[in-house]
Design an enzyme around this catalytic site. Structure first.
Site, PDB file in Angstrom:
ATOM      1  N   GLY A  46       5.383  71.441 -10.807  1.00 43.37           N
ATOM      2  CA  GLY A  46       5.904  72.264 -11.880  1.00 43.37           C
ATOM      3  C   GLY A  46       5.451  73.708 -11.738  1.00 43.37           C
ATOM      4  CB  CYS A  47       7.127  76.889 -12.565  1.00 45.95           C
ATOM      5  SG  CYS A  47       7.760  76.515 -14.222  1.00 45.95           S
TER       6      CYS A  47
END
Length: 347
Positions: free
Chosen positions: A149-150
């Site tokens: 995930g970012c």
């Protein structure tokens, strides 16, 4: 001979960024793009900036469309990748940009996502510190890779050197992120409209409920943090892309500023995409726009007894598409940095 590539979910922001970067890749050739509601439209109808793919038409996202390619990137909503990936041949390299295969514990999936857990794949954060070295050592030859995930990437890269070196306490970690709305995808939502976010900032998923929380804990556990605890608050700000994460941690007994800086310097000295800024310098989110880099600024707040790490990434590049290509390069035995920019775009 180039390897054939299919991008599922190509009409979204992550899919579009994958295509922008893949257009410059000398070893990977995009042959198929798929979508759901936009199937049947020319790719340029939804991504007019991708002129080098003017001949591509969006096809339905189905296993028979994706099968037959050497590499498949899945840029799909959470929960949509597991069943689809299970129908693809084992010898195809599949990279899931969604969350379906990131978590190692079924209980974490049940707590934060719900529904059936699809299992965990090789984790595609090459720079993640592990007991045996770095996660990149485990990606060579992999055929199923979960792209991180970012928000997870920005926090992990900001804090992990101190965790691994035992210089910060793994509990009472706090991270506040300024994030652009492109991280929420391209679907129309009232709270993401320009008229709602311009001139305003708003916190969301407050109080430990954000779905990236167990993944952050999982990474810091891997880096040597035992059972970490973190309070993580994202704040939506009026910039189309980017993340600026300000993470703080209590200094461990006996740790000092010189040891802290030495640990971060040692952790990232050989990393092509993670850069520790000089003492006293801190990144802006825009410094990483368009680049597959994470820029980290570091300070020790002596009065509070805490380390402050400020990390900046482009959520669509190092936070998603660039990271996926970086992992694909490693899995395929190609140079890790191939086709990935290190210079940002300014102004």
């Amino acid at each position: 001979m180039s390897l054939s590539v299919a991008v599922a979910g190509a009409s979204g922001y992550a899919g579009g960024e994958l295509l922008r970067l893949l257009a410059q890749h000398p070893e990977l050739e995009v042959r198929t793009v798929t979508a759901h509601s936009n199937a049947g439209q020319p790719l340029l109808a939804v991504h007019p900036h991708l002129v080098s793919f003017a001949d591509l038409v969006l096809q339905p996202t189905a296993p028979e469309v994706l099968a037959g390619h050497d590499v498949v990137f899945l840029a799909l909503p959470h929960g949509a990748s597991g069943a689809l990936a299970a129908q693809l041949p084992d010898d195809v390299l599949v990279l899931d940009c969604g969350a379906d295969h990131r978590l190692e514990r079924a209980s974490d999936w049940a707590d934060y996502y719900g529904g059936e857990w699809a299992g965990s794949w090789a984790y595609g954060l090459p720079e993640l510190i592990t007991p045996g070295g770095r996660r990149r050592d485990e990606l060579a030859g992999a055929r199923r890779i979960a792209v991180p995930g970012c928000n997870v990437t920005s926090i992990t890269l900001g804090l992990q050197p101190g965790i691994a070196a035992g210089l910060i306490e793994p509990v009472d970690l706090v991270s506040v992120l300024a994030v652009g709305p492109s991280g929420a995808g391209r679907a129309l939502r009232a709270n993401l409209l320009a008229s709602e976010i311009l001139g305003s900032a708003s916190a969301y998923q407050v109080g430990g409920v954000h779905r990236h929380t167990p993944e952050i804990v999982q990474n810091l556990r891997t880096a040597g943090g035992g059972e970490p605890t973190i309070s993580f608050t994202p704040v939506l700000v009026p910039m189309s892309r980017g993340i600026l994460a300000t993470s703080t941690a209590r200094l461990a007994p006996g740790a000092d500023a010189s040891a802290v800086r030495a640990a971060w310097e040692a952790a990232y000295a050989e990393e092509p995409f993670v850069h520790l800024l000089p003492e006293g310098a801190f990144p802006a989110s825009g410094d990483a726009t368009g680049a597959n880099t994470c820029l980290v600024g570091l300070a020790v707040d002596e009065r509070a007894g805490r380390v402050v790490a400020v990390s900046a990434i482009d959520n669509l590049v190092k936070g998603t598409a660039g990271q996926a290509i970086q992992a694909a390069n490693l899995a395929l035995g190609l140079p890790e940095t191939l086709a990935l920019p290190v210079n940002g775009v300014a102004p």
